[in-house]
Motif scaffolding. Structure first.
Motif, mmCIF file in Angstrom:
data_model
loop_
_atom_site.group_PDB
_atom_site.id
_atom_site.type_symbol
_atom_site.label_atom_id
_atom_site.label_comp_id
_atom_site.label_asym_id
_atom_site.label_seq_id
_atom_site.Cartn_x
_atom_site.Cartn_y
_atom_site.Cartn_z
ATOM 1 N N VAL A 1 0.829 -1.184 0.000
ATOM 2 C CA VAL A 1 0.000 0.000 0.000
ATOM 3 C C VAL A 1 0.875 1.251 0.000
ATOM 4 C CG1 VAL A 1 -1.801 1.223 1.259
ATOM 5 C CG2 VAL A 1 -1.852 -1.244 1.156
ATOM 6 N N HIS A 2 2.059 1.162 0.614
ATOM 7 C CA HIS A 2 2.976 2.288 0.678
ATOM 8 C C HIS A 2 3.368 2.757 -0.723
ATOM 9 C CE1 HIS A 2 6.148 4.876 2.192
ATOM 10 N NE2 HIS A 2 7.000 4.286 1.378
ATOM 11 N N TYR A 3 3.511 1.831 -1.642
ATOM 12 C CA TYR A 3 3.905 2.152 -3.009
ATOM 13 C C TYR A 3 2.703 2.248 -3.941
ATOM 14 C CZ TYR A 3 8.557 1.088 -1.326
ATOM 15 O OH TYR A 3 9.730 1.093 -0.613
ATOM 16 N N GLY A 4 1.504 2.275 -3.395
ATOM 17 C CA GLY A 4 0.311 2.359 -4.211
ATOM 18 C C GLY A 4 -0.095 1.028 -4.820
ATOM 19 N N VAL A 5 0.517 -0.059 -4.362
ATOM 20 C CA VAL A 5 0.197 -1.382 -4.880
ATOM 21 C C VAL A 5 -0.902 -1.978 -4.003
ATOM 22 C CG1 VAL A 5 1.096 -3.694 -5.341
ATOM 23 C CG2 VAL A 5 2.548 -1.692 -5.710
ATOM 24 N N THR A 6 -1.982 -2.421 -4.633
ATOM 25 C CA THR A 6 -3.091 -2.980 -3.869
ATOM 26 C C THR A 6 -3.273 -4.473 -4.121
ATOM 27 O OG1 THR A 6 -4.648 -2.359 -5.606
ATOM 28 C CG2 THR A 6 -4.337 -0.796 -3.782
ATOM 29 N N HIS A 7 -2.524 -5.047 -5.053
ATOM 30 C CA HIS A 7 -2.606 -6.467 -5.363
ATOM 31 C C HIS A 7 -1.202 -7.008 -5.634
ATOM 32 C CE1 HIS A 7 -6.692 -5.081 -6.151
ATOM 33 N NE2 HIS A 7 -7.078 -6.345 -6.012
ATOM 34 N N VAL A 20 -4.084 -12.966 -8.835
ATOM 35 C CA VAL A 20 -3.635 -11.903 -7.941
ATOM 36 C C VAL A 20 -4.153 -12.157 -6.529
ATOM 37 C CG1 VAL A 20 -3.479 -10.135 -9.734
ATOM 38 C CG2 VAL A 20 -5.620 -10.437 -8.500
ATOM 39 N N VAL A 21 -3.424 -11.607 -5.565
ATOM 40 C CA VAL A 21 -3.839 -11.657 -4.168
ATOM 41 C C VAL A 21 -4.028 -10.217 -3.710
ATOM 42 C CG1 VAL A 21 -3.179 -12.326 -1.831
ATOM 43 C CG2 VAL A 21 -2.528 -13.768 -3.753
ATOM 44 N N PRO A 22 -5.218 -9.870 -3.184
ATOM 45 C CA PRO A 22 -5.420 -8.509 -2.676
ATOM 46 C C PRO A 22 -4.504 -8.214 -1.493
ATOM 47 C CG PRO A 22 -7.509 -9.705 -2.863
ATOM 48 C CD PRO A 22 -6.413 -10.688 -3.094
ATOM 49 N N ALA A 23 -4.138 -6.957 -1.323
ATOM 50 C CA ALA A 23 -3.212 -6.544 -0.260
ATOM 51 C C ALA A 23 -3.730 -6.906 1.120
ATOM 52 C CB ALA A 23 -2.935 -5.050 -0.357
ATOM 53 N N ASP A 24 -5.036 -6.761 1.370
ATOM 54 C CA ASP A 24 -5.556 -7.071 2.701
ATOM 55 C C ASP A 24 -5.457 -8.565 3.008
ATOM 56 O OD1 ASP A 24 -7.494 -7.584 0.793
ATOM 57 O OD2 ASP A 24 -9.175 -7.007 2.075
ATOM 58 N N THR A 25 -5.643 -9.424 2.010
ATOM 59 C CA THR A 25 -5.474 -10.868 2.197
ATOM 60 C C THR A 25 -4.012 -11.191 2.464
ATOM 61 O OG1 THR A 25 -7.327 -11.308 0.720
ATOM 62 C CG2 THR A 25 -5.820 -13.139 1.145
ATOM 63 N N LEU A 26 -3.117 -10.556 1.719
ATOM 64 C CA LEU A 26 -1.681 -10.767 1.915
ATOM 65 C C LEU A 26 -1.258 -10.345 3.316
ATOM 66 C CD1 LEU A 26 0.851 -11.740 0.471
ATOM 67 C CD2 LEU A 26 1.208 -9.418 -0.347
ATOM 68 N N ALA A 27 -1.791 -9.215 3.781
ATOM 69 C CA ALA A 27 -1.478 -8.742 5.136
ATOM 70 C C ALA A 27 -1.974 -9.733 6.180
ATOM 71 C CB ALA A 27 -2.082 -7.366 5.377
ATOM 72 N N ASP A 28 -3.168 -10.296 5.985
ATOM 73 C CA ASP A 28 -3.688 -11.296 6.927
ATOM 74 C C ASP A 28 -2.790 -12.523 6.984
ATOM 75 O OD1 ASP A 28 -5.840 -9.650 7.478
ATOM 76 O OD2 ASP A 28 -7.237 -10.715 6.137
ATOM 77 N N ILE A 29 -2.320 -12.957 5.829
ATOM 78 C CA ILE A 29 -1.433 -14.128 5.772
ATOM 79 C C ILE A 29 -0.124 -13.839 6.489
ATOM 80 C CG2 ILE A 29 -0.067 -15.582 4.214
ATOM 81 C CD1 ILE A 29 -2.404 -15.275 2.177
ATOM 82 N N LEU A 30 0.434 -12.650 6.266
ATOM 83 C CA LEU A 30 1.699 -12.286 6.923
ATOM 84 C C LEU A 30 1.542 -12.221 8.437
ATOM 85 C CD1 LEU A 30 3.045 -9.574 4.453
ATOM 86 C CD2 LEU A 30 3.922 -11.885 4.799
ATOM 87 N N VAL A 31 0.425 -11.681 8.911
ATOM 88 C CA VAL A 31 0.174 -11.610 10.353
ATOM 89 C C VAL A 31 0.051 -13.016 10.933
ATOM 90 C CG1 VAL A 31 -1.545 -10.935 12.091
ATOM 91 C CG2 VAL A 31 -0.827 -9.304 10.341
ATOM 92 N N GLU A 32 -0.663 -13.895 10.234
ATOM 93 C CA GLU A 32 -0.823 -15.272 10.692
ATOM 94 C C GLU A 32 0.525 -15.994 10.748
ATOM 95 O OE1 GLU A 32 -2.871 -19.364 9.084
ATOM 96 O OE2 GLU A 32 -3.918 -17.480 8.685
ATOM 97 N N GLU A 33 1.336 -15.823 9.712
ATOM 98 C CA GLU A 33 2.665 -16.464 9.686
ATOM 99 C C GLU A 33 3.561 -15.923 10.797
ATOM 100 O OE1 GLU A 33 3.879 -19.013 7.789
ATOM 101 O OE2 GLU A 33 1.824 -19.223 7.071
#
Length: 188
Positions: A1-7, A20-33
């Motif tokens: 999101v910092h670079y304007g990338v949402t997927h 593609v993976v949406p940014a919010d899904t990617l963030a959820d995965i990173l938090v879980e990991e």
């Protein structure tokens, strides 16, 4: 999101675009990991459900198992202290916090490296033995350096080379054992 990338694109190992993976899904995965990594650092099996959804006795079992093992290993130290109490007397009790703290810090440091290596895929089944042998060599080196530092510390405190030698040898063995256990627990 910092670079304007949402997927984020998903690409196969062959370079074929899969989706593609949406940014919010990617963030959820990173938090879980990251949460699983923290649990592994604590020598726990990562929870499959949320904390409050996990049954009480499952948490009790998973958390107490490793602590019981560590308690029994710690009992070995108590036995050794008891056997040599007349030889070293109060000296050991002066330096027990230094020895146990150093062992714990060494093990935590090694475990963190192992968990990070496992998480990023640097440590795999193919190179696990290489990692263990390298950590054993590093443990020997760290144990030697810390033994020298401990000898100097004890000698300057007590003025006795014998006592400095005894404490430094004990510390060296504990550091080497801590590195081995700190490497093995995350891998197991």
């Amino acid at each position: 999101v910092h670079y304007g990338v949402t997927h984020a694109p998903v690409v196969s190992p062959d370079g074929i675009f899969l989706g593609v993976v949406p940014a919010d899904t990617l963030a959820d995965i990173l938090v879980e990991e990251a949460g699983e990594d923290v649990q592994r650092i604590s020598a726990m099996t990562p929870l499959k459900q949320s904390y409050f959804e996990t049954p009480f006795f499952q948490l009790l079992y998973e958390r107490s198992g490793i602590l019981i093992i560590l308690l029994l290993v710690g009992s070995i130290s108590s036995t050794i202290l008891d056997v040599y109490q007349s030889t070293l007397g109060a000296l050991l009790f002066l330096f027990v916090p230094m020895i146990t703290g150093t062992g714990g810090n060494t093990s935590s440091q090694t475990s963190a490296l192992a968990i990070q290596g496992l998480a990023v895929g640097e440590i795999r089944n193919a190179n696990m033995i290489k990692f263990l042998f390298r950590e054993m060599r590093i443990g020997f080196g760290i144990g030697t350096l810390l033994s020298i530092a401990a000898f100097l510390r004890v000698y300057m405190t007590t003025g006795s080379a014998f006592e400095g030698f005894a404490i430094s040898v004990a510390l060296g063995f504990i550091v080497m054992l801590s590195v081995v256990l700190g490497s093995l627990v995350p891998l197991v």
